[in-house]
Design an enzyme around this catalytic site. Structure first.
Site, PDB file in Angstrom:
ATOM      1  N   ASP A  89     -26.174   2.923  58.262  1.00 49.51           N
ATOM      2  CA  ASP A  89     -25.697   4.303  58.261  1.00 49.51           C
ATOM      3  C   ASP A  89     -25.275   4.686  56.847  1.00 49.51           C
ATOM      4  O   ASP A  89     -25.387   3.885  55.908  1.00 49.51           O
ATOM      5  CB  ASP A  89     -24.559   4.508  59.264  1.00 49.51           C
ATOM      6  N   ARG A 181     -28.145   3.464  65.234  1.00 48.47           N
ATOM      7  CA  ARG A 181     -28.397   2.937  63.887  1.00 48.47           C
ATOM      8  C   ARG A 181     -29.596   1.990  63.881  1.00 48.47           C
ATOM      9  O   ARG A 181     -30.368   1.955  62.921  1.00 48.47           O
ATOM     10  CB  ARG A 181     -27.144   2.229  63.363  1.00 48.47           C
TER      11      ARG A 181
END
Length: 303
Positions: A89, A181
């Protein structure tokens, strides 16, 4: 003797539209404080920088948390193409870059293998436990983290928007245990350009929608007042995915004492999990067998 927990005996769900920058635990603690509740928990962790639905269960509603955790959830998220980070991220360090950029059609085609039952490796910076320790703690300490792939059901994954060549906005509906993610990371790898999540929002979780959520600012404003109670939703909403069976007053007494109780069955088969109600109020969750519900969870509610 265990110390008696202080607070109100209050039960129900408070659906919060979580802001970025706070952990899910911090939100639960804020809600518990604001409502002066004895007991609180949440149904499905959101990363600190993620926003959207965080359903906070209070009192007896905490017994319904597993049913929301297991329910389908939907996310919208922006993937930053052309780079990878160690956390998958925007909070992490960039560990790889690429000048390659896929077309919209290439993205849509690459999304197809992510549909249905897939195997997904969680991010190294996640709460998955390895030998009793959280993966993110080991990763922060510089240890090599190897996580096993785990199954995930992906109901839908579509390209919503392409603001520019560096970004793609996606929407995903998935089951329990999904890591957005990981989807961004693996999609970037499949496209040969790397990728990580830049923004993430959970738009609904089971029966709860972000647009119906209360802001933390309003929680603060109404804290310690009965005005906040008006935003509570009944614990029964946490049982929306289970069939409801009506029970008699006599059956309710037996169920509340932990014994099988007579129910009126409709659209339920022997061995199905269901919940019993009396006058619309949840009495117990259990397994239906031959006209009776055999309770596994019993609710203590005001009569």
């Amino acid at each position: 003797m265990a110390r008696k927990r202080k607070g109100r005996d209050i039960s129900g769900w408070l659906v919060v539209d979580k802001p970025a920058g706070l952990t899910s635990t911090a939100v639960v603690n804020k809600v518990r404080w604001a409502l002066d509740a004895k007991k609180a928990g949440h149904a499905g962790t959101l990363d600190p920088e993620a926003t959207g639905v965080l359903a906070v269960a209070l009192g007896e509603a905490t017994k319904t948390v597993p049913y929301i955790t297991d329910a389908l959830k939907a996310y919208t998220f922006t993937v930053r193409l052309g780079a990878a980070t160690n956390t998958d991220d925007a909070e992490g360090e960039v560990i790889a870059e690429s000048a390659e950029r896929p077309t919209d059609e290439q993205i849509k085609e690459a999304l197809q293998p992510f549909l249905g039952e897939i195997m997904q490796v969680p991010p190294k910076f996640s709460a998955v436990k390895i030998d009793g320790q959280r993966a993110y703690k080991l990763a922060r300490d510089g240890e090599e983290v190897e996580l096993s792939a785990r199954p995930l059901w992906v109901e839908e994954l579509i390209l919503l928007d392409r603001p520019d060549e560096d970004h793609a906005v996606l929407e995903m509906t998935c089951g329990k245990g999904g890591y957005v993610r990981s989807i961004a990371r693996d999609l970037g790898a499949a496209l040969g350009c790397h990728g990580y999540v830049k923004q993430l929002r959970r738009i609904w979780s089971g029966p709860f929608d972000a647009e119906d959520g209360i802001s933390l600012e309003l929680v603060d404003e109404l804290a310690k007042s009965t005005d906040l109670d008006r935003y509570l939703r009944p614990l029964e909403e946490g049982l929306a995915d289970l069939p409801e069976l009506k029970c008699t007053p006599q059956g309710a007494v037996r169920l509340r004492n932990g014994n099988p109780g007579m129910v009126i069955a409709a659209d339920v088969e022997y061995g199905d999990e269901a919940w019993a109600s009396l006058d619309g109020q949840a009495v117990a969750v259990g397994i239906y067998k031959a006209g009776e519900l055999h309770p596994s969870r019993v609710f203590v509610q005001p009569e």
